[in-house]
Design an enzyme around this catalytic site. Structure first.
Site, PDB file in Angstrom:
ATOM      1  N   HIS A 118       8.056 -38.624 -54.849  1.00 26.80           N
ATOM      2  CA  HIS A 118       9.286 -39.528 -54.833  1.00 26.80           C
ATOM      3  C   HIS A 118       9.496 -40.741 -54.503  1.00 26.80           C
ATOM      4  CE1 HIS A 118      13.487 -39.733 -53.319  1.00 26.80           C
ATOM      5  NE2 HIS A 118      13.155 -40.287 -51.879  1.00 26.80           N
ATOM      6  N   HIS A 229       7.968 -42.336 -47.542  1.00 24.73           N
ATOM      7  CA  HIS A 229       8.751 -42.988 -48.449  1.00 24.73           C
ATOM      8  C   HIS A 229       7.688 -43.655 -49.537  1.00 24.73           C
ATOM      9  CE1 HIS A 229      13.104 -41.456 -48.074  1.00 24.73           C
ATOM     10  NE2 HIS A 229      13.317 -41.961 -49.213  1.00 24.73           N
ATOM     11  N   SER A 280      10.802 -45.025 -43.348  1.00 24.00           N
ATOM     12  CA  SER A 280      10.101 -46.435 -44.459  1.00 24.00           C
ATOM     13  C   SER A 280       8.794 -46.644 -44.679  1.00 24.00           C
ATOM     14  CB  SER A 280      11.299 -47.234 -44.136  1.00 24.00           C
ATOM     15  OG  SER A 280      10.953 -48.492 -45.091  1.00 24.00           O
ATOM     16  N   GLU A 500      14.942 -33.761 -49.467  1.00 22.62           N
ATOM     17  CA  GLU A 500      14.075 -34.597 -47.947  1.00 22.62           C
ATOM     18  C   GLU A 500      14.195 -33.659 -47.187  1.00 22.62           C
ATOM     19  OE1 GLU A 500      14.443 -39.232 -49.592  1.00 22.62           O
ATOM     20  OE2 GLU A 500      15.470 -37.955 -51.407  1.00 22.62           O
ATOM     21  N   TYR A 538      20.003 -35.580 -48.563  1.00 26.35           N
ATOM     22  CA  TYR A 538      18.371 -34.667 -47.442  1.00 26.35           C
ATOM     23  C   TYR A 538      19.183 -34.015 -46.709  1.00 26.35           C
ATOM     24  CZ  TYR A 538      17.233 -39.937 -48.635  1.00 26.35           C
ATOM     25  OH  TYR A 538      16.066 -40.863 -49.128  1.00 26.35           O
ATOM     26  N   THR A 670      -4.061 -54.251 -63.462  1.00 28.79           N
ATOM     27  CA  THR A 670      -3.461 -55.229 -64.785  1.00 28.79           C
ATOM     28  C   THR A 670      -2.507 -54.476 -64.358  1.00 28.79           C
ATOM     29  OG1 THR A 670      -3.561 -52.862 -66.263  1.00 28.79           O
ATOM     30  CG2 THR A 670      -5.334 -53.844 -66.218  1.00 28.79           C
TER      31      THR A 670
HETATM   32 ZN    ZN Z   1      14.045 -40.917 -50.204  1.00 25.96          ZN
END
Ligand code: ZN
Length: 760
Positions: A118, A229, A280, A500, A538, A670
């Site tokens: 994800h 996430h 989150s 999700e 979801y 990098t």
């Molecule tokens: Zn999501």
């Protein structure tokens, strides 16, 4: 197939002689392969943000696979975690077709799970349903092929390495790496249910499998699941990246594969997705951009505006945040590997169950004895509001429910606005060139019409923004037939879910299956493998659904989706316990042949003036560890060749007169930026940044850029450019004149000369 069989027989005889016939239960192999798609001018999958297109690479994307076989029965299962925004049925179908050619009858859609991490920083274009490709102007075969080929490679490498193995499971807590981004939704769940979870509104547990090669007595790899996430990189990013999950993998793999360039080596560490729906990584939480104060919790707004409420942290910028969240996952994963006393060996049979179900009308038996049905797909208003990880660009707010006459009044106007932003109209404009005016009018009116009353009733209280299940043009917008699947290795049950799941939705699914299996007297460690096989947005609990925040508005099959999946996964688990095979269900339509694409191809590349491709137009300068050096090159388009399992850049270190690769475009240290500096003349530049690690050896270095340029007639040609050398941590003994930061570009202004160069 034959050579493998012989090899397997030899191994079997060897190990039988050595350790006796019942000493080990499983054979296993792990593998990894590059899946990095087009790194220039392709929409990125995740935030659906206008103009967020790829423009270079930070770290590469990979598929990481394990193959496990039960010695006694020969039953095999495969799990793949792939650095991608989501997984799609078309990709899985292509993978299965290729595997069938390579290993007939061994791997099918039933015993292979493909789960996406994800990451929101990978290219789009590989999904077959319209909704996932409109913001990208359609389908891109190059995107799909990069994923398919890499996933097949990863499985094939794991297959080749299958050998007697021991698999351990362990669990640990990851602190300060995740927060719930819809806490008011979570709080809608019953208090007594919430009280059962000391970790509160997020799951903190990482479940990890450790694979040990029994013959060599060494670690083959780890696969773990932790809910967060991969949205540490936000919607301003244009560089391809595996985000916090991809970097956690890189950190662990680099440590376990010393002495080889980043991305190489046999040890595989996969940080896979699970029930991350409302979780989150931006743990500083949502704040108002202008005042720095907390946002309105219920709607995630600041003075009524969604765009001003964004979550950040824990770092100073998105790179630092990604690194910190990656390091916290990696540290726990490594600690689990090192703590052998905390490991439990997997033991018991390998089984799998898979079934396609029609999620638009799945009959759900409710607790009170009545039945309910799932719905034809639709997205609610709050879908367009986005989340605090990436707010939408519209005037929608989260937590919007029906009964608001203002919203109902302006919904028509907002729908048009959303569709313009999502490029749906641009997409249709393109289609118009291939269809009649009447058909075009039908498309538009189909999208702008009100949803059917039964769709509205089924989704209530969700106010419907896009009734995608009712859109038929130019082809299906959302899946109807959905993959449901469980693979079992001993006591580990991987519940491969097509979307999700939120924290509580995941817990309920795990508990349902756990209860059923335990009632049969079997041990079970249930793990949700998120975003597997196909993508249906979801899945929230029924209670969370009533709040209609982003996750609930994106619960496309309606309020009873979770209960449908609880019922379905119970059915799968029961079939595994009884050995009774379920009917396959109706496979989804495969829409490869009807895909539309309006993504402009690369026509040609060209260099400014008399410069050649690979010419270094900004030279790196001497620097100290901890500083950053920059080099800029004349380049071709990065889509000409993806340089899979290779690199667009190399930082080379002079070791006793020999130039040795020190870093490549996969390294965290990098960054490769690509820019089309003149779209009409086809001119591009690549800028390489190298953030010199503190432990980089002192000495002489140089930076190399390579790629392909496209000639309008002759096609593709490889090129390579090398910078001047520069010193790290040293002072030059001989004084050299200070180099100009930017070298003067001598450019011919003669249009005939330009044209001549273009043709030649
Ligand atoms: Zn999501």
């Amino acid at each position: 197939m034959q050579p493998f069989k012989r090899l397997k027989t030899c191994l079997l005889l060897l190990v039988l002689t050595l350790v006796g016939s019942h000493a080990w239960e499983y054979n296993a192999g792990v593998g990894k392969a590059d899946v990095t798609g087009p790194a220039a001018e392709i929409g990125m999958m995740g935030y659906a943000k206008q103009g967020q297109n790829t423009a270079g690479i930070h770290i590469r994307l990979y598929a990481r696979a394990f193959v496990v076989e039960e010695v006694a029965t020969g039953t095999r299962v495969v799990f793949v975690s792939v650095d991608a925004g989501m997984m799609g049925q078309l990709v899985k179908k292509q993978v299965m077709d290729q595997l069938e050619l390579m290993y007939p009858g061994v791997y099918t859609e039933k015993n292979v799970v493909i789960s996406a991490t994800h990451t929101h920083s990978g290219p789009a274009g590989y999904m077959q349903y319209v909704i996932f490709n409109v913001s990208n102007l359609g389908f891109l075969k190059q995107s799909m092929d990069a994923l398919v080929d890499g996933i097949v490679d990863a499985i094939s490498r794991a297959h080749t390495l299958v050998r007697p193995a021991k698999i351990y499971v362990s669990q640990g807590k990851v602190a300060e790496a995740n927060i719930n981004r819809s806490p008011t939704s979570y709080d809608a769940n019953p208090e007594e249910e919430r009280a059962r979870y000391p970790d509160g509104n997020t799951d903190k547990t990482m479940v990890q499998l450790t694979f040990v090669d029994l013959q060599e007595d060494e670690y083959m790899g780890v696969f773990n699941w932790f809910a967060v996430h991969p949205t540490s990189m936000n919607n301003t990013n244009h560089l391809i990246s595996g985000d916090n999950k991809g970097l956690a993998s890189q950190l662990f793999e680099k440590e376990m594969n010393p002495g080889v360039p980043t991305g190489r080596g046999g040890f595989v560490a996969a940080f896979a997705s699970t029930n991350l729906g409302d979780i989150s990584p931006n743990i500083k939480g949502p704040k108002c951009l202008d005042t720095g104060l907390p946002c309105d919790l219920e709607h995630s707004t600041c003075e009524g505006r969604t765009q001003m409420c964004v979550a950040f942290g824990p770092g100073e910028d998105m790179y630092e945040s990604t690194r910190i969240i990656a390091e916290r996952q990696y540290a726990v994963s490594k600690a689990l590997l090192e703590d052998e006393s905390g490991m439990t060996a997997l033991t018991g049979s390998i089984k799998y169950a898979h079934q396609w179900i029609d999620m638009t009308k799945y009959e759900v038996n409710l607790a009170d004895g009545s039945t309910a049905s799932t719905c034809t797909p639709a997205l609610g208003y709050s879908f367009a509001a986005g989340t605090t990880d990436g707010p939408g660009e519209f005037d929608f707010t989260q937590g919007t429910i029906t009964g608001n006459p203002f919203w109902d009044f302006i919904s028509g106007i907002l729908k048009v606005k959303v569709l313009i932003h999502m490029k749906v109209f641009t997409f249709l404009e393109f289609i118009q060139g291939t269809i009649s005016a009447n058909q075009y009018r039908d498309y538009i009116s189909e999208i702008l019409k009100d949803p059917e009353p039964e769709t509205v009733a089924c989704h209530a209280p969700k106010p419907i923004l896009l009734d995608t299940g009712e859109f038929k043009y130019p082809y299906a917008w959302h899946p109807t037939q959905v993959d449901t699947q469980i693979i079992k290795i001993g006591q580990l049950y991987l519940l491969a879910v097509p979307g999700e799941f939120t924290t509580m939705a995941g817990r309920r699914l795990r508990e349902t299956v756990e209860k059923l299996v335990q009632e049969q007297g079997e041990d079970i460690i249930p793990v949700v493998a998120g975003l597997s096989n196909t993508y249906t947005h979801y899945i929230t609990t029924f209670e969370e659904y009533q709040k209609q925040r982003y996750e609930a508005a994106s619960n496309i099959y309606g309020p009873r989706s979770l209960e449908a999946y609880q019922q379905q996964y119970s059915k799968l688990a029961a079939s595994m316990l009884t050995g009774e095979e379920l009917p396959a269900g109706t496979p989804p339509e495969y829409l490869l042949d009807v895909q539309l694409s309006f993504i402009p191809g690369v026509i040609f590349d060209h260099t400014p003036g008399s410069l050649s491709f690979g010419h270094c137009i900004q030279q790196p300068h001497d620097a100290q560890p901890g500083q950053m050096v920059t080099a800029k090159f004349v380049s071709g388009h990065l889509r000409n060749d993806l340089l899979t399992s290779d690199s667009f850049l190399r930082v080379e270190h002079n070791e006793n007169g020999e130039w040795i690769e020190y870093a490549n475009d996969d390294d965290w240290s990098t960054r490769l930026y690509w820019e089309r500096t003149n779209a009409i003349l086809g001119e591009s530049e690549v800028t390489v940044l190298w953030d010199i690690p503190q432990d980089a050896p002192r000495g002489e270095y140089r930076i190399i850029h390579k790629g392909y340029y496209k000639h309008i007639i002759r096609g593709l040609t490889p090129y390579i450019g090398t910078s001047k050398t520069f010193l790290v941590g040293l002072t030059r003994v001989i004084e050299e004149p200070v180099e100009e930061f930017f070298e003067e570009v001598v450019e011919s202004k003669n249009p005939f000369a330009q044209l001549w160069k273009l043709i030649m």
